[in-house]
Design an enzyme around this catalytic site. Sequence first.
Site, PDB file in Angstrom:
ATOM      1  N   ILE A 288     -47.875  35.757 -41.561  1.00  0.00           N
ATOM      2  CA  ILE A 288     -48.941  34.902 -41.029  1.00  0.00           C
ATOM      3  C   ILE A 288     -49.575  34.079 -42.149  1.00  0.00           C
ATOM      4  O   ILE A 288     -49.773  32.871 -42.017  1.00  0.00           O
ATOM      5  CB  ILE A 288     -50.020  35.745 -40.327  1.00  0.00           C
ATOM      6  CG1 ILE A 288     -49.412  36.530 -39.167  1.00  0.00           C
ATOM      7  CG2 ILE A 288     -51.154  34.848 -39.823  1.00  0.00           C
ATOM      8  CD1 ILE A 288     -48.850  35.678 -38.068  1.00  0.00           C
ATOM      9  N   HIS A 309     -51.050  40.611 -53.127  1.00  0.00           N
ATOM     10  CA  HIS A 309     -50.849  41.761 -53.994  1.00  0.00           C
ATOM     11  C   HIS A 309     -49.424  41.825 -54.529  1.00  0.00           C
ATOM     12  O   HIS A 309     -49.179  42.362 -55.603  1.00  0.00           O
ATOM     13  CB  HIS A 309     -51.177  43.046 -53.204  1.00  0.00           C
ATOM     14  CG  HIS A 309     -51.253  44.270 -54.059  1.00  0.00           C
ATOM     15  ND1 HIS A 309     -50.608  45.449 -53.746  1.00  0.00           N
ATOM     16  CD2 HIS A 309     -51.888  44.502 -55.227  1.00  0.00           C
ATOM     17  CE1 HIS A 309     -50.856  46.349 -54.676  1.00  0.00           C
ATOM     18  NE2 HIS A 309     -51.621  45.796 -55.587  1.00  0.00           N
ATOM     19  N   ILE A 401     -58.248  37.529 -39.576  1.00  0.00           N
ATOM     20  CA  ILE A 401     -57.133  37.719 -38.643  1.00  0.00           C
ATOM     21  C   ILE A 401     -57.205  39.141 -38.133  1.00  0.00           C
ATOM     22  O   ILE A 401     -57.046  40.099 -38.893  1.00  0.00           O
ATOM     23  CB  ILE A 401     -55.771  37.454 -39.317  1.00  0.00           C
ATOM     24  CG1 ILE A 401     -55.527  35.959 -39.487  1.00  0.00           C
ATOM     25  CG2 ILE A 401     -54.644  38.012 -38.484  1.00  0.00           C
ATOM     26  CD1 ILE A 401     -56.266  35.310 -40.589  1.00  0.00           C
ATOM     27  N   LYS A 405     -54.879  45.229 -30.970  1.00  0.00           N
ATOM     28  CA  LYS A 405     -54.999  46.686 -31.067  1.00  0.00           C
ATOM     29  C   LYS A 405     -56.428  47.135 -31.394  1.00  0.00           C
ATOM     30  O   LYS A 405     -56.732  48.317 -31.388  1.00  0.00           O
ATOM     31  CB  LYS A 405     -54.016  47.219 -32.103  1.00  0.00           C
ATOM     32  CG  LYS A 405     -52.568  47.014 -31.674  1.00  0.00           C
ATOM     33  CD  LYS A 405     -51.583  47.357 -32.757  1.00  0.00           C
ATOM     34  CE  LYS A 405     -50.155  47.144 -32.262  1.00  0.00           C
ATOM     35  NZ  LYS A 405     -49.865  45.753 -31.878  1.00  0.00           N
ATOM     36  N   ASN A 442     -48.690  40.748 -30.698  1.00  0.00           N
ATOM     37  CA  ASN A 442     -47.589  40.903 -31.653  1.00  0.00           C
ATOM     38  C   ASN A 442     -46.967  39.551 -31.999  1.00  0.00           C
ATOM     39  O   ASN A 442     -46.885  38.663 -31.153  1.00  0.00           O
ATOM     40  CB  ASN A 442     -46.524  41.819 -31.053  1.00  0.00           C
ATOM     41  CG  ASN A 442     -47.059  43.215 -30.816  1.00  0.00           C
ATOM     42  OD1 ASN A 442     -46.998  44.068 -31.686  1.00  0.00           O
ATOM     43  ND2 ASN A 442     -47.615  43.450 -29.638  1.00  0.00           N
TER      44      ASN A 442
END
Length: 612
Positions: A288, A309, A401, A405, A442
């Site tokens: 994304i 990271h 974002i 869920k 998803n």
Amino acid sequence: MTYQKRLSLLVGLDSAIVLFSIYIGYFILHPYMNIYNASTLFISSISLLASHHLFAALYKLYQKAWEYASVRELVAIAKAVTLSIAITAIIQLAAFQDIYIRVLLVTWMLHILLIGGSRFSWRMYRDHFIAGDEEKKRALIVGAGSGGSMVVRQLLNHNDVDFCPVALVDDDSNKQRLQIHGVTVEGKTADIPRIVEERQIDHIIIAIPSLKRSETQHIYKQCAKTSAKVQIMPLIEDVITGRVSVNQFREVQVEDLLGRDPVELNIESISEYVKGRTILVTGAGGSIGSEICRQIGTFQPGKIVLVGHGENSIYQIDMELRNRNKGSIEIIPIIGDIQDRERMLSVMQEYKPDVVYHAAAHKHVPLMEYNPKEAVKNNIFGTKNLAEAACAAGVKKFVLISSDKAVNPTNVMGATKRVAEMVIQQLDKESETSFVAVRFGNVLGSRGSVIPLFKKQIQAGGPVTVTHPDMTRYFMTIPEASRLVIQAGALAKGGEIFVLDMGEPVKIVDLAKNLIKLSGYGIEEIGIKFSGIRPGEKMYEELLNNNEVHPNQVFPKIHIGKAGQVEGEVLWEFINSLPAKSNGLLKEELVEIANAKGELQQLMREVSGVLI
């Protein structure tokens, strides 16, 4: 053949045809009209020859690719011949005070016949003697409009294409039994299985550029009843811009079968808050985050700060953006962990971004069930670190974002995402920065999604593992998800949770079946195995509770949620208590708090041990 040789050949051929035509015209009519005269014939021949080459050059008859000749080329020939005859008539009138109309009429007819015949004979020879259709795959074209016509013509005119168009189908009743470039429209899309069997079709090409995804899904269901391979013609804009040719067909993707159309952006509102600004994206190397960077680049920001990271993923998106933008946008790659509070404060203070898109997160549901502390550290404390650093640096807009869920979560990942939403909603009240969250389902093709897993299983020969035959999920593509995030920033006033109207949920087992079929295998050949629901998974996902959704859309396909909020003191006390919890207690309390409704305040007090 070089251009010069081709030009010489055509000029010589046309000269012979012009002279032959006028001489034959004179000699045919001379016995009846006694008009033969050497000077008359000579002047008429020279004037007709010169005027023909003049108008042939004007209408570019020597530059046309005659192997693709059509009615347009015939019209150009007719114009050039007619005008050259007219000029010759004027010269005859001036030189002899008479116009030999019958001679010129015979000459005109011979001229048209021989010039046109010489050009079209090459196309006929090429189509019928050079093209080896018997060795080509038999193709059925879906769509008898401009796209279908373009595809049929290209397939007929290119010997290097492996397909021979055999039939067309179109749902327009007015087009039935019509022929397009000699290929007949033999039915509607519902007739695809019958036509494939009767005409021994090897390949189906969907050639409807304006086709919506819901219509693509309907057509593909008919195609899936056959053993023929299915492909789609490229986008018209890609053909026009020269990126691809008409006959470079692409495979049908799972994204084409979602049954919903992508969200369109409000370009003006996005440009207003992005153009010339400094944009910071966390998780910039992820699925994304990297797509947000690509799409943001089209709005010409001043700088894009890539925070991530993993050095490999940040290196890749850094190189891609530099190559794509050619120095027009300053790209700044930053290696840093959002859990490192001092690093985030330092980055924010150094670059002072105008807009932050926070895409960095732990999102894998089963993994986070086994590692709840890592989910808390990254999704809650990482978000809190970044958001507070944004406040301190005076960031104008901060977009989180989030996930579907986070609604009634039964798992650690969803619960930590819901708490992260609470964090940014509270900070929106306490600071000048506008904080918003974006929830979606998803994402097809993202890391950790089912599509890459299914593809690996299919490549290995199967079976494809699905948790439960009735499990459903909402799906969107990576570009769609990224567009929503970008658009949310433009719509944000502060504190909102934006939700995409994602259409109907998709059964995972249907997704698996489509992917097997698209890979060129049968369902029985690969097989589907049901493995059972994993820890923390739901059978069905939600995007908002019934009491959380505003019925009106603030933008096409975008809603604003009404998710409950908490008192800041209680929220901060609860978050500060999390590191001391054991894994088991941490999971239990996170899920309990994230699901609390009217009792949320009291529940937080009890769990965090705060006495007020």
